[in-house]
Design an enzyme around this catalytic site. Structure first.
Site, PDB file in Angstrom:
ATOM      1  CG  HIS A  48     -52.719  -6.252  -9.849  1.00  0.00           C
ATOM      2  ND1 HIS A  48     -52.914  -6.017  -8.502  1.00  0.00           N
ATOM      3  CD2 HIS A  48     -52.992  -5.075 -10.482  1.00  0.00           C
ATOM      4  CE1 HIS A  48     -53.293  -4.762  -8.337  1.00  0.00           C
ATOM      5  NE2 HIS A  48     -53.344  -4.167  -9.510  1.00  0.00           N
ATOM      6  CE  LYS A  51     -57.083  -2.613  -8.364  1.00  0.00           C
ATOM      7  NZ  LYS A  51     -56.337  -2.088  -7.214  1.00  0.00           N
ATOM      8  CG  ASN A  87     -57.255  -4.121 -12.426  1.00  0.00           C
ATOM      9  OD1 ASN A  87     -58.183  -4.922 -12.564  1.00  0.00           O
ATOM     10  ND2 ASN A  87     -56.275  -4.305 -11.554  1.00  0.00           N
ATOM     11  CD  GLU A 115     -49.198  -3.686  -9.662  1.00  0.00           C
ATOM     12  OE1 GLU A 115     -50.331  -3.193  -9.651  1.00  0.00           O
ATOM     13  OE2 GLU A 115     -48.967  -4.866  -9.366  1.00  0.00           O
ATOM     14  CD  GLU A 118     -55.371  -5.315  -5.837  1.00  0.00           C
ATOM     15  OE1 GLU A 118     -55.484  -4.097  -5.604  1.00  0.00           O
ATOM     16  OE2 GLU A 118     -56.082  -5.923  -6.654  1.00  0.00           O
ATOM     17  CB  SER A 138     -53.107   6.011  -7.090  1.00  0.00           C
ATOM     18  OG  SER A 138     -53.413   4.984  -6.171  1.00  0.00           O
ATOM     19  N   GLY A 157     -54.390   2.392  -4.310  1.00  0.00           N
ATOM     20  CA  GLY A 157     -55.562   2.508  -3.462  1.00  0.00           C
ATOM     21  C   GLY A 157     -55.333   3.254  -2.158  1.00  0.00           C
TER      22      GLY A 157
END
Length: 276
Positions: free
Chosen positions: A116, A33, A31, A191, A118, A237, A197
């Site tokens: 996702h 992003k 990904n 996730e 985010e 991660s 991150g």
């Protein structure tokens, strides 16, 4: 004819044995992003061509920004599939700024990442709830795309012991509208939001426990056959330094990999796939 069919992509290379019949093939997803320039994407494609063979028991897909999809469909090695990182709930029409699943399919995209964390949280705009994610998943599947369906808990939810409650709540709307046949084209990307991150990573044992619980929930709520077949990726991660330990767990069927997928470390993750 899809745009991708007119592209002559560099050949890939394979090593080892295919996954035995009746077992799950590993799925290593990248990904990117909202990262990359034309020049940097071309460099990554070039680097990956020379990165060596991919295990035959692994499927590799990279989710790239919309604007870089055509470059990757032309320049990425042919054994790495190209995914979008989102698609709209709608079909074509008066939906300014949206990119719909049929357009992605027409371009030659084969996968899409949906739900996702985010996008669920939002970034200066309203986040996407689980009902919306489920409807987008159904739309994408109806247009012939495969879906990496993301779920996962925040740090405070992990500390409160509600990890599986959160995951179940996020899976339930999808379980209600997807058929058993639909699930053949869906992977679940777990996730833990607190590990994305941040440099934090669940231990292999922690990740395995949650993956096993997700598989059990799928068995109880969708069907034992679907639960046995569905691939569950770890998306917290993963990188070259921890991939081997994570991928050695029985219910971890791959990864959804962020920063490492922009570097040759992605192939360290790919090469950590256990031999069949």
């Amino acid at each position: 004819m899809a745009f991708a069919d007119s592209c002559s992509r560099p050949a890939g290379a394979s090593k080892g044995s295919e996954a035995p019949e009746g077992t799950r093939k590993y799925l290593l997803g990248g990904n990117w992003k909202a990262n990359g320039t034309v020049a940097s994407v071309e460099q990554i494609c070039s680097d990956f061509i020379d990165a060596g063979p991919i295990p035959a028991n692994a499927e590799v897909v990279i989710g790239v920004p919309f604007i870089h999809i055509p470059i990757c469909l032309q320049s990425m090695r042919s054994d790495i599939e190209i995914a979008a990182q989102n698609c709209s709930l709608t079909g074509t029409g008066a939906y300014t700024g949206e990119v719909c699943a049929s357009q992605l399919k027409d371009l030659g995209v084969t996968w899409v990442i949906l739900g996702h964390s985010e996008r669920r949280e939002g970034f200066g705009m309203a986040g996407e709830d689980s009902e919306l994610v489920a409807k987008k998943t159904k739309m994408a599947l109806s247009e012939g795309l495969k879906v990496m369906l993301c779920i996962g808990e925040k740090k405070e939810e992990r500390e409160a012991g509600t990890t599986m409650d959160v995951c179940a709540e996020q899976l339930k709307p999808a379980a209600e509208i997807l058929s058993k046949e639909d699930w053949a084209n869906v992977s679940i990307a777990y996730e833990p939001v607190w590990a994305i991150g941040t440099g934090l990573t669940a231990t292999p044992e922690m990740a395995q426990e949650t993956h096993a619980n997700i598989r059990q929930w799928m068995s109880d709520n969708v069907g034992a056959d679907v639960a046995s077949a569905v691939r569950i990726q770890y998306g917290g991660s993963m990188k070259g330094a921890n991939a081997e330990g994570l991928l050695s767990q029985p219910d971890i069927d791959g990864g959804l990999i962020g920063g490492a997928s922009l570097k040759l470390d992605f192939f360290t993750c790919i090469n950590a796939v256990p031999s069949p």
